[in-house]
Design a protein around this motif. Sequence first.
Motif, PDB file in Angstrom:
ATOM      1  N   ILE A  94       0.848  -1.197   0.000  1.00 23.73           N
ATOM      2  CA  ILE A  94       0.000   0.000   0.000  1.00 23.73           C
ATOM      3  C   ILE A  94       0.880   1.243   0.000  1.00 23.73           C
ATOM      4  O   ILE A  94       0.605   2.217  -0.721  1.00 23.73           O
ATOM      5  N   SER A  95       1.962   1.191   0.784  1.00 24.52           N
ATOM      6  CA  SER A  95       2.898   2.316   0.817  1.00 24.52           C
ATOM      7  C   SER A  95       3.541   2.539  -0.553  1.00 24.52           C
ATOM      8  O   SER A  95       3.692   3.674  -1.011  1.00 24.52           O
ATOM      9  N   GLU A 117       1.401   6.695  -6.730  1.00 27.18           N
ATOM     10  CA  GLU A 117       0.294   7.600  -7.035  1.00 27.18           C
ATOM     11  C   GLU A 117       0.723   9.060  -6.878  1.00 27.18           C
ATOM     12  O   GLU A 117       0.401   9.901  -7.718  1.00 27.18           O
ATOM     13  N   ASN A 118       1.432   9.350  -5.811  1.00 31.80           N
ATOM     14  CA  ASN A 118       1.793  10.731  -5.510  1.00 31.80           C
ATOM     15  C   ASN A 118       3.018  11.222  -6.284  1.00 31.80           C
ATOM     16  O   ASN A 118       3.068  12.376  -6.687  1.00 31.80           O
ATOM     17  N   GLN A 119       4.018  10.384  -6.444  1.00 30.87           N
ATOM     18  CA  GLN A 119       5.284  10.813  -7.037  1.00 30.87           C
ATOM     19  C   GLN A 119       5.522  10.255  -8.439  1.00 30.87           C
ATOM     20  O   GLN A 119       6.485  10.624  -9.080  1.00 30.87           O
ATOM     21  N   MET A 146      10.246   4.335  -3.776  1.00 32.49           N
ATOM     22  CA  MET A 146       9.518   3.086  -3.607  1.00 32.49           C
ATOM     23  C   MET A 146      10.278   2.082  -2.748  1.00 32.49           C
ATOM     24  O   MET A 146       9.697   1.143  -2.224  1.00 32.49           O
ATOM     25  N   ALA A 147      11.582   2.275  -2.550  1.00 34.05           N
ATOM     26  CA  ALA A 147      12.407   1.304  -1.826  1.00 34.05           C
ATOM     27  C   ALA A 147      11.947   1.125  -0.387  1.00 34.05           C
ATOM     28  O   ALA A 147      11.949   0.007   0.136  1.00 34.05           O
TER      29      ALA A 147
END
Length: 185
Positions: free
Chosen positions: A121-122, A128-130, A138-139
Amino acid sequence: MDSLFSLLPVSLSSSDWLIALQSFMQQGGQVLWWLSGVVALTWLLIIERLIYLFVQFPKQRKEWTDAWHARSDQNSWYALSIREGWLAQAQRHLFQNLNFIKVLVAICPMLGLLGTVTGMISVFDVMENQGSSNPKLMASGISLATLPTMAGMVAALTGMFFHARLVKACQVREIKLEKSLRSHR
């Protein structure tokens, strides 16, 4: 004396392993802290069972066998009822907390999977945001997804192994007690 401590490669006041553990826990997220609580409780119960099996139960077994062999009557209904009562008490004490340990072990991979879901989800939130073009962002979400899963599986595997060994040890002790409380007349 100060020169002796200066020769040590690592200072006694440094806690590198504690810093590494804290970093690992932060990378794994909140679920990893919950998992560590479950693992700590599991190991506390495993250690309690080991202490009981190797310290307390031999004393109790000796008391029961001495009392049984001191009896002149070992074949009456009353004597056999006493024997059955001791065996039931031994079984209850031997297998105490083993089902709870089994439940805690089963919870470990589920918490790991919860960590996977929250980590993914993170990752999706970052995408979605970046956008999906920045892998560094994303790491952290990927580590949130993989570390709890790995830790949950390792905890479950070690817990399953020790639970199985404890059950077997309890069964062996129960059988030996039953044999030692047989009638010799």
